[in-house]
Design an enzyme around this catalytic site. Sequence first.
Site, PDB file in Angstrom:
ATOM      1  N   ASN A   7      27.334  46.120  38.858  1.00  0.00           N
ATOM      2  CA  ASN A   7      28.188  47.252  38.507  1.00  0.00           C
ATOM      3  C   ASN A   7      29.584  46.896  38.999  1.00  0.00           C
ATOM      4  O   ASN A   7      29.822  46.854  40.210  1.00  0.00           O
ATOM      5  CB  ASN A   7      27.695  48.533  39.170  1.00  0.00           C
ATOM      6  CG  ASN A   7      28.593  49.722  38.907  1.00  0.00           C
ATOM      7  OD1 ASN A   7      29.698  49.591  38.397  1.00  0.00           O
ATOM      8  ND2 ASN A   7      28.126  50.893  39.272  1.00  0.00           N
ATOM      9  N   ARG A   9      32.219  48.446  39.350  1.00  0.00           N
ATOM     10  CA  ARG A   9      32.912  49.464  40.145  1.00  0.00           C
ATOM     11  C   ARG A   9      32.374  49.562  41.569  1.00  0.00           C
ATOM     12  O   ARG A   9      32.912  50.307  42.382  1.00  0.00           O
ATOM     13  CB  ARG A   9      32.807  50.816  39.445  1.00  0.00           C
ATOM     14  CG  ARG A   9      33.508  50.799  38.083  1.00  0.00           C
ATOM     15  CD  ARG A   9      33.536  52.139  37.440  1.00  0.00           C
ATOM     16  NE  ARG A   9      34.378  53.028  38.230  1.00  0.00           N
ATOM     17  CZ  ARG A   9      34.346  54.350  38.158  1.00  0.00           C
ATOM     18  NH1 ARG A   9      33.512  54.942  37.335  1.00  0.00           N
ATOM     19  NH2 ARG A   9      35.142  55.073  38.908  1.00  0.00           N
ATOM     20  N   CYS A  10      31.314  48.834  41.875  1.00  0.00           N
ATOM     21  CA  CYS A  10      30.663  48.901  43.188  1.00  0.00           C
ATOM     22  C   CYS A  10      31.143  47.763  44.082  1.00  0.00           C
ATOM     23  O   CYS A  10      31.054  46.593  43.726  1.00  0.00           O
ATOM     24  CB  CYS A  10      29.144  48.820  43.000  1.00  0.00           C
ATOM     25  SG  CYS A  10      28.227  48.670  44.544  1.00  0.00           S
ATOM     26  N   GLY A  11      31.648  48.104  45.256  1.00  0.00           N
ATOM     27  CA  GLY A  11      32.136  47.105  46.205  1.00  0.00           C
ATOM     28  C   GLY A  11      31.058  46.127  46.647  1.00  0.00           C
ATOM     29  O   GLY A  11      31.306  44.919  46.729  1.00  0.00           O
ATOM     30  N   ARG A  14      30.447  43.715  43.857  1.00  0.00           N
ATOM     31  CA  ARG A  14      31.534  42.726  43.765  1.00  0.00           C
ATOM     32  C   ARG A  14      31.426  41.697  44.895  1.00  0.00           C
ATOM     33  O   ARG A  14      31.651  40.501  44.678  1.00  0.00           O
ATOM     34  CB  ARG A  14      32.894  43.418  43.794  1.00  0.00           C
ATOM     35  CG  ARG A  14      33.208  44.209  42.538  1.00  0.00           C
ATOM     36  CD  ARG A  14      34.652  44.665  42.482  1.00  0.00           C
ATOM     37  NE  ARG A  14      35.101  45.385  43.662  1.00  0.00           N
ATOM     38  CZ  ARG A  14      35.044  46.707  43.819  1.00  0.00           C
ATOM     39  NH1 ARG A  14      34.549  47.474  42.861  1.00  0.00           N
ATOM     40  NH2 ARG A  14      35.504  47.269  44.924  1.00  0.00           N
TER      41      ARG A  14
END
Length: 114
Positions: A7, A9-11, A14
């Site tokens: 995802n 948008r997920c830290g 990433r």
Amino acid sequence: MLQILHNPRCGKSRDCLAFTTKTNTPFEIINYLENPLTVDDLKLLIKKLKIKPIELVRQKETIWIENYKGKSLTNAQIIKALAKHSILIERPIVIDGDNAIIGRDLEKLELFIK
């Protein structure tokens, strides 16, 4: 080749991607929000993770709290909820053949990749 359910948008997701890139391990990114997993995909994933379906659920997500929290759900109902609302799936997930890991902990991820 590794597969990473990601995802963007997920830290944590990433971080997993960055870590895996640094190891020079080839991988394929699967954006499971754009390409949702089916019930059968989820059953196979849960088997690879060696967990119960509830352990794959992000239980602090609003969708879970408003629609499912506190209800007595079967494993099949939980899997259907995950298929319907992909945002509820824990992330990132790294898959290597018949094995998988939720890659939030980079130390565990490092051991898994080796």
